[in-house]
Design a protein around this motif. Structure first.
Motif, PDB file in Angstrom:
ATOM      1  N   PHE A 144       0.692  -1.062   0.050  1.00 19.08           N
ATOM      2  CA  PHE A 144       0.040   0.104   0.077  1.00 19.08           C
ATOM      3  C   PHE A 144       0.747   1.111   0.210  1.00 19.08           C
ATOM      4  N   LYS A 151       0.717   5.563  -0.382  1.00 24.73           N
ATOM      5  CA  LYS A 151      -0.203   6.733  -0.549  1.00 24.73           C
ATOM      6  C   LYS A 151       0.528   8.039  -0.284  1.00 24.73           C
ATOM      7  N   TYR A 159      -6.314   4.439   7.601  1.00 25.85           N
ATOM      8  CA  TYR A 159      -5.674   3.422   6.356  1.00 25.85           C
ATOM      9  C   TYR A 159      -5.480   2.204   6.952  1.00 25.85           C
ATOM     10  N   LYS A 195      -8.475  -0.072   6.875  1.00 20.64           N
ATOM     11  CA  LYS A 195      -8.977  -0.377   5.537  1.00 20.64           C
ATOM     12  C   LYS A 195      -7.972  -1.429   4.926  1.00 20.64           C
ATOM     13  N   ILE A 196      -6.767  -1.233   5.353  1.00 19.61           N
ATOM     14  CA  ILE A 196      -5.836  -2.338   4.982  1.00 19.61           C
ATOM     15  C   ILE A 196      -6.107  -3.698   5.524  1.00 19.61           C
ATOM     16  N   ALA A 238      -9.083  -4.956   3.782  1.00 23.19           N
ATOM     17  CA  ALA A 238      -8.750  -5.579   2.482  1.00 23.19           C
ATOM     18  C   ALA A 238      -8.103  -6.790   2.467  1.00 23.19           C
ATOM     19  N   THR A 261     -11.839  -9.046  -4.377  1.00 26.84           N
ATOM     20  CA  THR A 261     -11.391  -7.972  -3.425  1.00 26.84           C
ATOM     21  C   THR A 261     -11.096  -6.624  -4.361  1.00 26.84           C
ATOM     22  N   LYS A 262     -11.937  -5.631  -4.430  1.00 21.21           N
ATOM     23  CA  LYS A 262     -11.729  -4.521  -5.294  1.00 21.21           C
ATOM     24  C   LYS A 262     -10.471  -3.763  -4.928  1.00 21.21           C
ATOM     25  N   GLU A 263      -9.908  -3.901  -3.559  1.00 26.66           N
ATOM     26  CA  GLU A 263      -8.764  -3.156  -3.227  1.00 26.66           C
ATOM     27  C   GLU A 263      -7.530  -3.722  -3.869  1.00 26.66           C
ATOM     28  N   ASN A 269     -18.917   0.376  -9.332  1.00 26.06           N
ATOM     29  CA  ASN A 269     -17.492   1.151  -9.208  1.00 26.06           C
ATOM     30  C   ASN A 269     -17.203   1.858 -10.391  1.00 26.06           C
ATOM     31  N   THR A 323     -19.126   0.299   2.167  1.00 27.92           N
ATOM     32  CA  THR A 323     -19.226   1.670   1.392  1.00 27.92           C
ATOM     33  C   THR A 323     -20.498   2.207   1.512  1.00 27.92           C
TER      34      THR A 323
END
Length: 402
Positions: A84, A86, A124, A127-128, A131, A143-145, A216, A249
């Protein structure tokens, strides 16, 4: 460069006392001990199994081997590395909501506010972890992530495809119905919605047509295999409201194209007791009796089971207010927060493996303010993880899916 965006800026020039965020479901399979974690997996890890039969023979003064052959098999944990990364430029937010906290001097406009920095890091991290939970169970495809290129199948798809697993479906009339149309607005036409309720989760399979889920964006994904919260619209129609995979979401489902036929499978309060009764009868007694055996069920099945318990409680005080115990005839039911809808897995935790380099990697997010080093007014965040999942004994797994 990454930047904060504002839909409105009502608090411009004012210090914000706290930051708010949408509620997320916790990722907790490892905390509950539903997987056997193997640390220090830096490359392929081999899991060995040796088995043999026992033969009770006639007594003999001369040793006589029973004549069977011990078999050794191997399973593998092949770790996949993913990261990840960012980067955020803080000054736009700092100069608006947090201007009162800034010290004099134009250069200090770029300093990250501690409260905001800590909040973003923790957000974050959560959310990690979610995921990762999706990745372990559902695989990269669901898994959209997950945007990395390496394959990662996930436990449920691997179990579903494996030979030797005891598998059952939801093709019976109590748990399945035929659809004659799915419109571009996500309205499904069936012969009757009498057994459905608002909030049920339906899995759509055997789709004929070009129906796509565009929740999405982009070209969308096939509705085939997707699961949705529904709202009953009439005696013969219901609407697909939200993709079950968007539980965190809360995005409203959108669609393009249509379908002329499909199969709708569901587990709800009207049939959950029958489903669990059938599962209980088919579980291997040797596995069911083990202390680490669980039936893992999605959240909506747990809610349906609680509703069914209340509905069946005749003349029981507080039947609709007291919490309901999540087990069935002594078998623990584990509510899975990030799970495949209308899917139930019976497994021992000692038969499901998660290989990681270090379990704490999923909770480690390094942050660096770059200005002292590169003169860039940005904060960079990075996490690096390595994981693999597998199971050992396929014939000791029970799998129910749509």
């Amino acid at each position: 460069m990454a930047q904060f965006t504002f839909t409105n800026n009502t608090y411009a020039g004012e210090a914000l006392a706290g930051f708010m965020a949408s509620t997320l479901l916790e990722a907790d399979s490892v905390k509950r001990g539903l997987l056997t974690v193997i640390n220090d997996v830096k490359q392929r890890k081999i899991i060995l199994d040796v088995d043999d039969d026992v033969v009770l023979q006639n007594p003999s003064g001369i040793f006589a081997d029973q004549g069977t052959t011990a078999t050794q098999t191997e399973s593998y944990l092949d770790p996949v590395v993913y990261e990840f990364m960012k980067q955020e430029q803080w000054d736009k937010l700092v100069q608006s909501w947090e201007s009162q906290q800034l010290k004099p001097g134009a250069f200090l406009d770029y300093e990250g506010v501690v409260d905001l920095s800590d909040f973003m890091v923790q957000r974050y991290l959560t959310k990690i972890q979610i995921a990762n939970e999706r990745l372990y169970w559902l695989g990269k495809g669901s898994t959209k992530e997950a945007a990395f290129t390496a394959p990662f199948t996930g436990l449920l798809p691997s179990i579903s495809a494996a030979s030797g697993v005891y598998k059952v479906g939801l093709g019976k009339s109590e748990t399945s119905m035929a659809a004659t149309a799915i419109s571009g607005l996500g309205v499904v036409t069936v012969s009757s919605t009498a057994t459905l309720r608002d909030g049920d989760v339906a899995t759509i399979t055997n789709v004929t047509g070009m129906s796509k889920d565009t929740t999405n964006g982009g070209g969308g994904v096939d509705v085939q295999g997707q699961s949705y919260f529904i709202q009953v619209a009439s005696a013969t129609t219901f609407k697909l409201v939200r993709n079950y995979n968007e539980v965190n979401t809360r995005k409203a489902a959108t669609f393009s194209g249509s379908a002329t036929a499909a199969t709708v499978s569901y587990i709800n309060a009207s049939n959950v007791l029958g489903v669990l009764t059938g599962i209980y009868a088919q579980l291997d007694p040797a596995d069911r009796s083990q202390e680490d055996f669980n039936l893992q069920i999605p959240l909506h099945v747990g809610y349906a089971y609680a509703q069914a318990q209340a509905d069946k409680a005749v003349n029981v005080l507080n039947a609709f207010t007291d919490p309901k115990k999540m087990d069935y005839l002594g078998v623990p039911l584990q509510l899975m927060n990030h799970w495949q809808a209308n899917t139930i897995l019976g497994a021992r935790s000692s038969n499901l493996f998660l290989g990681v380099d270090l379990l704490g990697d999923a909770s480690e997010l390094s942050t660096v303010y770059m200005k002292p080093y590169t003169n860039d007014n940005v904060v960079r965040m990075k996490a690096r993880m390595k994981a693999a999942v597998n199971f050992k004994f396929a014939n000791e797994l029970f799998y129910l899916g749509a």
